[in-house]
Design an enzyme around this catalytic site. Structure first.
Site, PDB file in Angstrom:
ATOM      1  CG  PHE A 451      36.409  38.093  34.066  1.00 16.28           C
ATOM      2  CD1 PHE A 451      35.962  36.862  34.483  1.00 16.28           C
ATOM      3  CD2 PHE A 451      36.147  38.484  32.743  1.00 16.28           C
ATOM      4  CE1 PHE A 451      35.276  36.022  33.629  1.00 16.28           C
ATOM      5  CE2 PHE A 451      35.463  37.649  31.882  1.00 16.28           C
ATOM      6  CZ  PHE A 451      35.031  36.422  32.330  1.00 16.28           C
ATOM      7  CD  GLU A 452      31.506  38.240  36.577  1.00 20.84           C
ATOM      8  OE1 GLU A 452      30.941  37.508  37.401  1.00 20.84           O
ATOM      9  OE2 GLU A 452      31.053  38.481  35.444  1.00 20.84           O
ATOM     10  N   GLY A 453      36.412  39.289  40.303  1.00 22.17           N
ATOM     11  CA  GLY A 453      37.098  38.963  41.557  1.00 22.17           C
ATOM     12  C   GLY A 453      38.077  37.836  41.310  1.00 22.17           C
TER      13      GLY A 453
END
Ligand SMILES: Cc1cc2nc3c(=O)[nH]c(=O)nc-3n(C[C@H](O)[C@H](O)[C@H](O)COP(=O)(O)OP(=O)(O)OC[C@H]3O[C@@H](n4cnc5c(N)ncnc54)[C@H](O)[C@@H]3O)c2cc1C
Length: 643
Positions: A451-453
């Site tokens: 997550f978050e890229g």
């Protein structure tokens, strides 16, 4: 020895707008989905892209030691402010929070959430005038380190709330009215969340279906759709929601628009459909949120209509710093665990730490933790120095490198703990042993590279930024969609640029290392960083010449360039921090510190060498063909589980 810059002044790269940037990339060979994703992301790229940073310079062979030396020191005043909060937070965590119980029950007790709110932990960076603690990015990262060492669930709760939830985009883009309305609420502990993901929207926001239609009078928008995996969504009072608004004509073609809205959860039509459960982070209040004719006033738009992706990307540029900081905390906890265990567990007549195979893992954990911390602190200091500074590359590198290193660290910690690593803390305690929760830490940590890229998207993002100066210079020349006259003009400009830039990449000097007083071991490694940066720039240029616009498809190859640049950043941040720590250390500690950084940099140089080698000799094409055959079902042998 000092190095003197005798090389000619480098020509200035050509400056372009975001819209022009999009036209620098040849999209003629892309399918509609790829083109839409690229055009949307290009249009949302940060305006800071026009400046250069330490990270972006590394890919252009412009390593500049003065951008990373001396290591940025936190002022005493800032540090004291942070320490006062961190002491309160640490005391609270130790006395009131039981991470194993939170993991077992899947719930964070309400008194823990209330206690965190009372401490100000929901408004760490929110300025005091809006009811927050007003602490710096560095102190926020230090808090994430403490939380990351203690409990993943609480880290995720506070991070989703303030790194990507309402506070960060509001601080960056909110109007005064929006700030006055929402910041005091979220600083006081009203939980917030960020809702972008949908079943078909993971890494690609161009396929978003949640829509926001303006009302006939234009004063409101009506949101319809469903968001997936919204962290804090089941407990939040307020959300940042990304939705598609009517498309806009760009160059005669309709372009998808995404807009960010602040949505109060008690607005009629907002429904928490269900809570989602995961391998780790078992107390994450993550859910599916449905929006049915949700009426939101226009004043709740963040930044501007159609600028939602810009809000999301810019928020994440800084927000992304939380995860590597939390990974530092987790890795330090691992180091503590292996240090104790490897010194006391005796097998085959010696402490296991004396066996070379285990010692090698301990060194990896220590070296990587130091590098991760140096990257996180350096990147945080960039934000503190100048709120408008370009930290995109450093933050993305810290996230990519830190989350991948933390996963290796927790994996090796489990290996060092042996069977006890795999056993749950509850089971260990029930047998009368200390409940060391490596198994929980591993489950909680796995998500960080997703997550978050995700790591793959971080590599694509970094590759795009690494190529940006070249695209600005040569993109139009290589783009078959651009009229021939313009391409010729671009070719002339590119010729002039490369006539100055390329020879420079073969010449030593320009690094400004000679101006800096450095320990000889650190200096040796920093000279390597300077020359490897030029080699990286040359190889990237050669790849561009070889592949032309097709380079964009060579993801694995580009990943090697990115990994080299990222390792160089890790080495530079570690050497710079070590040099500044030397001044504060006793002679014996100095020797050990140099030993640690020398080990880390030597290991990083081996990884860099392997990546350079992989640029020339690899099996990328064979691997790609093999994967496509697998996907087509060409190997019936795989369709039967038992041969
Ligand atoms: C626990 C948890 C919490 C979350 N919290 C939030 C939240 O608060 N808010 C929110 O909006 N979202 C949230 N998410 C969603 C999260 O951000 C996404 O999972 C993430 O963006 C990846 O999307 P995806 O899972 O759909 O994977 P996909 O995008 O489908 O990707 C699958 C795989 O393909 C790779 N991939 C995708 N595109 C490319 C490409 N072009 N080139 C190469 N590789 C590619 C990916 O890296 C990944 O390995 C959360 C998810 C989880 C599991």
């Amino acid at each position: 020895m000092s190095t003197i810059n005798t090389t000619p002044e480098e020509p200035k790269p050509i400056q372009t707008s975001a819209e022009e940037n999009a036209s620098l990339i040849d999209t003629s060979k892309m399918n509609a989905g790829q083109r839409a994703a690229l055009e949307m992301t290009e249009a949302a790229r940060d305006a800071a892209a026009e400046k250069t940073s330490f990270g972006s310079d590394l890919f252009m062979g412009r390593f500049d030691a003065t951008k990373i030396f001396p290591f940025p020191e936190q002022s005493t005043e800032d540090r004291d402010q942070g320490d006062a909060f961190l002491q309160r937070l640490e005391k609270f965590l130790k006395e009131k929070v039981d991470p194993d119980e939170i993991d077992r029950t899947g719930e964070i007790p309400q008194e823990v959430i209330d206690g965190l709110a009372k401490l100000g932990a929901f408004g760490i960076k929110i300025s005091r005038s809006y009811g927050g603690l007003g602490l710096s990015q560095t102190n926020y990262s230090r808090a994430a380190m403490l939380l990351g060492s203690f409990d993943g669930n609480i880290t995720a709760l506070l991070s989703a709330h303030q790194s990507i939830g309402v506070p960060q985009p509001l601080i960056m883009f909110g109007t005064e009215e929006q700030k006055r309305k929402y910041l005091p609420r979220v600083a006081a502990g009203e939980i917030s969340a960020f809702a972008l993901t949908e079943p078909d929207v993971g890494s690609d926001p161009a396929t978003m279906t949640t829509s926001a239609e303006p009302t006939p009078d234009g004063k409101h928008f009506i949101i319809n759709g469903e968001k997936l995996w919204c962290t804090n969504g089941t407990k939040a009072g307020v959300l940042v929601v990304m939705a598609k608004t009517p498309s806009k004509m760009v160059n005669g073609k309709p372009r998808n628009q995404v807009t960010a809205f602040i949505v109060d959860v008690n607005t009629p039509g907002v429904e928490v459909v269900c809570r989602c459960h995961f391998m780790g982070l078992r107390a994450l209040y993550n859910g599916v949120i449905r929006f049915k004719d949700v009426k939101v006033p226009r004043e709740n738009i963040l930044l501007a209509e159609g600028k939602g992706l810009r809000v999301a990307l810019s928020t994440l540029n800084t927000g992304r710093l939380t995860l590597p900081a939390a990974c530092v905390g987790l890795s330090k906890r691992c180091l503590e665990i292996v240090k104790d265990w490897a010194a006391k567990r005796v097998q085959w007549g010696a402490n296991i730490g004396k066996h070379a195979a285990i010692a090698d893992k301990i060194a990896m954990i220590a070296g990587n933790t130091f590098a991760m911390e140096s990257m996180a602190l350096f990147s945080s200091s960039i934000v503190d120095r100048d709120k408008k500074a370009d930290v995109r590359l450093e933050a993305a590198m810290a996230k990519l490198w830190g989350t991948e290193a933390a996963w290796r660290i927790v994996d090796e910690t489990m290996q060092i703990r042996g069977g006890r690593g795999y056993e749950t803390a509850q089971s260990l305690k029930a047998r009368g042993e200390t409940g060391i929760p490596v198994e929980r830490m591993m489950r909680d940590c796995r998500i960080n590279t997703i997550f978050e890229g995700s790591s793959e998207i971080m590599r694509l993002f970094l590759a795009r930024e690494a190529l940006d100066p070249h695209l600005k210079v040569a993109g139009a020349m290589l783009n078959s969609q651009v009229p021939m006259g313009q391409r010729l003009k671009a070719a002339m400009k590119a010729g002039m640029f490369y006539a100055g830039w390329y020879p420079r990449q073969w010449l030593p000097g320009g690094s400004k290392l000679g101006r800096i007083s450095l320990h000889p071991v650190l200096k040796r490694h920093m000279r390597f960083v300077a020359s490897a940066s030029r080699r990286l720039a040359r190889r990237l240029f050669h790849a561009m010449v070889r592949f032309g616009p097709k380079l964009e498809r060579e993801q694995v190859l580009l990943g090697r360039f990115v990994d080299i640049g990222t390792e160089l950043f890790a080495m530079a941040a570690s050497c710079s921090r070590a040099q500044s720590l030397l001044k504060q250390s006793a002679p014996e500690q100095q020797k050990e510190l140099i030993g640690l950084v020398d080990y880390f940099c030597s290991a990083a140089r081996l990884r860099i060498a392997r990546n350079f080698d992989g640029i020339r000799r690899n099996v990328d094409a064979k691997a790609y063909r093999c994967a496509q055959s697998v996907l087509k079902g060409a190997f019936p042998v795989f369709t039967r589980i038992v041969p």
